[in-house]
Design a protein around this motif. Sequence first.
Motif, PDB file in Angstrom:
ATOM      1  N   ILE A  65       0.867  -1.183   0.000  1.00 26.71           N
ATOM      2  CA  ILE A  65       0.000   0.000   0.000  1.00 26.71           C
ATOM      3  C   ILE A  65       0.902   1.232   0.000  1.00 26.71           C
ATOM      4  CG2 ILE A  65      -1.755   1.318   1.236  1.00 26.71           C
ATOM      5  CD1 ILE A  65      -2.872  -1.230   2.343  1.00 26.71           C
ATOM      6  N   PRO A  66       0.809   2.087  -1.018  1.00 25.76           N
ATOM      7  CA  PRO A  66       1.686   3.260  -1.076  1.00 25.76           C
ATOM      8  C   PRO A  66       1.510   4.141   0.153  1.00 25.76           C
ATOM      9  CG  PRO A  66       0.534   2.934  -3.160  1.00 25.76           C
ATOM     10  CD  PRO A  66      -0.102   2.008  -2.174  1.00 25.76           C
TER      11      PRO A  66
ATOM     12  N   ARG B  34      -2.481   5.921   5.310  1.00 28.59           N
ATOM     13  CA  ARG B  34      -3.222   6.522   6.430  1.00 28.59           C
ATOM     14  C   ARG B  34      -4.717   6.256   6.302  1.00 28.59           C
ATOM     15  NH1 ARG B  34      -6.024  10.890   6.068  1.00 28.59           N
ATOM     16  NH2 ARG B  34      -6.838  11.930   7.958  1.00 28.59           N
ATOM     17  N   GLN B  35      -5.286   6.538   5.133  1.00 28.75           N
ATOM     18  CA  GLN B  35      -6.729   6.356   4.978  1.00 28.75           C
ATOM     19  C   GLN B  35      -7.104   4.881   5.011  1.00 28.75           C
ATOM     20  OE1 GLN B  35      -9.176   8.787   5.030  1.00 28.75           O
ATOM     21  NE2 GLN B  35     -10.331   6.887   5.375  1.00 28.75           N
TER      22      GLN B  35
ATOM     23  N   LYS C 155       5.285   5.532   9.148  1.00 30.77           N
ATOM     24  CA  LYS C 155       4.831   6.838   9.627  1.00 30.77           C
ATOM     25  C   LYS C 155       3.332   6.993   9.453  1.00 30.77           C
ATOM     26  CE  LYS C 155       9.129   9.426   8.894  1.00 30.77           C
ATOM     27  NZ  LYS C 155       9.778  10.558   8.177  1.00 30.77           N
ATOM     28  N   GLU C 156       2.835   6.556   8.308  1.00 30.03           N
ATOM     29  CA  GLU C 156       1.402   6.697   8.020  1.00 30.03           C
ATOM     30  C   GLU C 156       0.560   5.768   8.895  1.00 30.03           C
ATOM     31  OE1 GLU C 156       3.805   8.445   4.943  1.00 30.03           O
ATOM     32  OE2 GLU C 156       3.850   6.424   5.793  1.00 30.03           O
ATOM     33  N   VAL C 157       1.085   4.591   9.197  1.00 30.13           N
ATOM     34  CA  VAL C 157       0.389   3.688  10.126  1.00 30.13           C
ATOM     35  C   VAL C 157       0.266   4.351  11.494  1.00 30.13           C
ATOM     36  CG1 VAL C 157       0.587   1.523  11.427  1.00 30.13           C
ATOM     37  CG2 VAL C 157       0.989   1.537   8.954  1.00 30.13           C
ATOM     38  N   GLY C 158       1.365   4.897  11.996  1.00 28.63           N
ATOM     39  CA  GLY C 158       1.321   5.555  13.299  1.00 28.63           C
ATOM     40  C   GLY C 158       0.358   6.729  13.324  1.00 28.63           C
TER      41      GLY C 158
ATOM     42  N   VAL D  37      -3.252   5.390  13.500  1.00 28.25           N
ATOM     43  CA  VAL D  37      -3.605   4.876  14.830  1.00 28.25           C
ATOM     44  C   VAL D  37      -3.908   6.030  15.775  1.00 28.25           C
ATOM     45  CG1 VAL D  37      -2.736   3.629  16.856  1.00 28.25           C
ATOM     46  CG2 VAL D  37      -2.343   2.711  14.557  1.00 28.25           C
ATOM     47  N   ARG D  38      -3.097   7.074  15.743  1.00 26.81           N
ATOM     48  CA  ARG D  38      -3.343   8.224  16.616  1.00 26.81           C
ATOM     49  C   ARG D  38      -4.636   8.942  16.231  1.00 26.81           C
ATOM     50  NH1 ARG D  38       2.129   8.292  16.096  1.00 26.81           N
ATOM     51  NH2 ARG D  38       2.115   9.697  14.318  1.00 26.81           N
TER      52      ARG D  38
END
Length: 279
Positions: free
Chosen positions: A25-26, A31-32, A55-58, A61-62
């Motif tokens: 997943i790019p 994030r989305q 970074k986008e996963v973190g 989650v936040r």
Amino acid sequence: MTHIPSLTLSNGTSIPQLGFGVFQIPPDDTRQAVLTALESGYRHIDTAEMYGNEKEVGTAVRESGLARGDVFVTSKLNNGYHAHDAALTAFARSLDDLGFSYLDLFLIHWPLPGIGDFTETWHALEEIYASGRAKAIGVSNFNPHHLERLAQTSSTVPAVNQIEIHPYLTQDDVRAYDTAHGIATEAWSPIAQGKVLADPVITSIGERLGRTPAQVTLRWHIQRGDIVFPKSVTPARVAENFRIFDFDLTPDDMAAITALDRGERTGPDPDTFNWVPDD
């Protein structure tokens, strides 16, 4: 909200049996995708430094509004950092990129048989585990002889072995070894990158049950006891993959799907794969 069954790892850590994977997943879409998964009910996210989207996963989650302790997050050591000190540095970088103070699970991504000695890497993960910055540690793409090598040099048994598993590659020998040694088995590429979805055995079971081929295949994993994390960026598909806990496959269904095994990989062979990223 559908209840996701959890398994208890050998060190007592609880892990949701269904998760959401972000491989391929790019970063711009991650994030989305993760937010959609968490909104759909997923509580387990599987990433890796190699994927380039920690970074986008973190961030997701936040932004989800969920407590950090309510989301199980796994990441993996990139292949260029198997030396002891390099592994410690890479782990700290993953935590920083995710924006977390700890990971629920941290894995050696590949054994890299032609590059160094993964037992040194494992000792670094043991130190990370002892520090409390990873609630559990494990490996990915390890065959039984790799696991035997670890057993000869460490008393710490991996909590998890994440390997390629799908109906065309059932990995019964590796799964049996894992079970015999208290190692939970996780399945990556659970639908063989879509290859199994047109198989007449799987489609006929799905037609009888009113389920999609993907749901049938994921249910097969769940009933085998695998931890599984499908991935998709399509919200409808993300939700569809989550709806696998309100039906059962019969023993005959399970046997018919397992009989599809033909030793066909969609990814590299761990005994020959030695790729490391360019710095």
